[in-house]
Scaffold this active site. Structure first.
Site: not given
Ligand SMILES: *Cc1c(COP(=O)(O)O)cnc(C)c1O
Length: 405
Positions: A203
């Protein structure tokens, strides 16, 4: 690094004949500052949630213009806490897009609520605003809406938030892709009742695992903290401090263990200092791609008027399959042969067995999501890509297009 748990890369293995150099699909940007921050933290002897996590929360709050920020150990945890905090539960429904990661939807099931999905706008790949507003107006059981800022482009939040406000439905922004995107001058995460960010390894701000929940209501922040910490009331200790035993606490709810540990928060503090630079580099790469792909049989991402700043977490091209001799899957194999890692965002929720079977979804109920899914390819875009890496991707995409027309 492969995005193992997201999108189409799950379970795939690279062929042994991978061409070198290979441009990975995603990679976090870790400098000596992050490494030093973690070792300092380890040397301090404090491993779990403590002063560093607290500092990360206050730094994040400052970045968000003073918005209360609660650190959690994933965005999934954050989405769950937001729903729990808003008392969404059995008898309620949660509205979101089919074009997202399953975490956005599974939290509805955590609290015993049902799921309602809408299709997307095929240009932005964000939730269809017309369908969202009409469901908010016609379904009184919808207690929460979770707009997902796909790829880092903000949803058109004004009409969604207005329709939700009329109905007293809570708005939880899934901003997992979207730090530090801006919509009509405002940062995402400040546009709904709650904003939820992910610090998963791929991310925009990456700590490995982690997340942050922002909220404008002070009482909500207190309840988020309480629920994320086993329902343990911190004030009980404060009430006794000085006069009572330091081991005393009170459990006032069945909460969850969603706290972020200090060594992870230490990475987050350093990444937050660099986030604006990360975004600028991502945008530079996006601009280079837009220009280079202009004449090819594919559509580059569409940027809406209301998007003042795109986070460019993903760069998703849509292939013009009518003008290509190969399909999306073969296109991905060809890119891999040329040393380019890719992924697919997303396999729509309604075609996954659990969601499909539970709600009896048919593929044709979400025609835009299905047609985008068939032709979507996510290309590498991250701050540590060199100019040479970017050129390598451009040459590979151009070469595959030329050989497949
Ligand atoms: C990565 C992601 C999540 C979850 O994030 P985590 O930190 O791994 O729990 C939720 N929504 C979207 C759209 C994502 O891409």
């Amino acid at each position: 690094m492969h995005d193992l748990s997201r999108g189409g890369a799950r379970g795939t293995t690279r062929p042994p004949s991978r061409k070198r150099p290979y441009v990975d699909f995603a990679r976090p940007s870790i400098s000596e500052d992050e490494i030093r921050a973690v070792t300092d933290c380890l040397r301090s002897g404090w491993l779990t949630t403590g002063p560093v996590a607290h500092r990360f929360e206050t730094d994040f709050a400052t970045y968000m213009g003073g918005l209360d920020s609660v650190a959690v150990n994933s965005a999934t945890a954050g989405l769950h806490l937001a729903l729990a905090c808003a008392d969404v539960g059995p008898g309620d429904a949660v509205l979101t897009t089919t074009y997202t990661f399953t975490a956005t939807a599974e939290v509805a099931r955590y609290v015993g609520a049902e799921l309602v999905l809408v299709d997307i706008d095929p240009a932005t790949m964000n939730m269809d605003v017309g369908q969202t507003v009409s469901i908010l107006e016609s379904r009184p059981d919808v207690a929460a809406v979770i707009p997902v800022h796909f790829a880092g482009q903000p949803c058109d939040m004004d009409p969604i938030a207005a329709a939700a406000r009329n109905r007293d439905a809570v708005v939880i922004e899934d901003a997992a892709h979207a730090l530090p995107a801006r919509y009509r001058g405002r940062l995402v995460g400040t546009l709904g009742d709650f904003g939820v960010f992910s610090f998963y390894a791929t991310k925009p701000l990456a700590t490995g695992e982690g997340g942050m929940v922002t909220t404008s209501a002070e009482s909500d922040a207190a309840r988020l903290r309480l629920l994320g910490r086993h329902g343990i009331e911190a004030d009980a200790f404060a009430r006794y401090a000085g006069s009572g035993p330091s081991w005393y606490y009170e459990v006032v709810e069945a909460g969850f263990k969603y706290n972020l540990m200090d060594p992870v928060a230490a990475i987050g503090i350093e990444q937050l200092k660099r986030i604006d630079g990360f975004q600028r580099r991502r945008e530079e790469i996006a601009d280079r791609y837009h220009a280079a792909f202009a004449g090819l049989p594919l559509r580059t991402p569409y940027v809406e008027d209301g998007t003042d700043l795109h986070a460019w977490h993903l760069y998703v091209i849509q292939l013009d399959l009518a003008d290509l001799a190969i399909d999306r899957d073969a296109f991905i194999v060809e890119l891999d042969r040329r040393g380019v890692g890719t992924s697919v965002h997303f396999i729509p929720l309604h075609v996954h067995p659990y969601w499909r079977d539970r709600y009896g979804f048919k593929p044709e109920e979400f025609p835009s999501a299905m047609s985008v899914y068939e032709c979507a390819v996510s290309l590498p875009i991250y701050p540590d890509m060199s100019d040479g890496d970017v050129e390598h991707v451009i040459e590979a995409v151009t070469d595959v297009c030329e050989h497949a027309t």
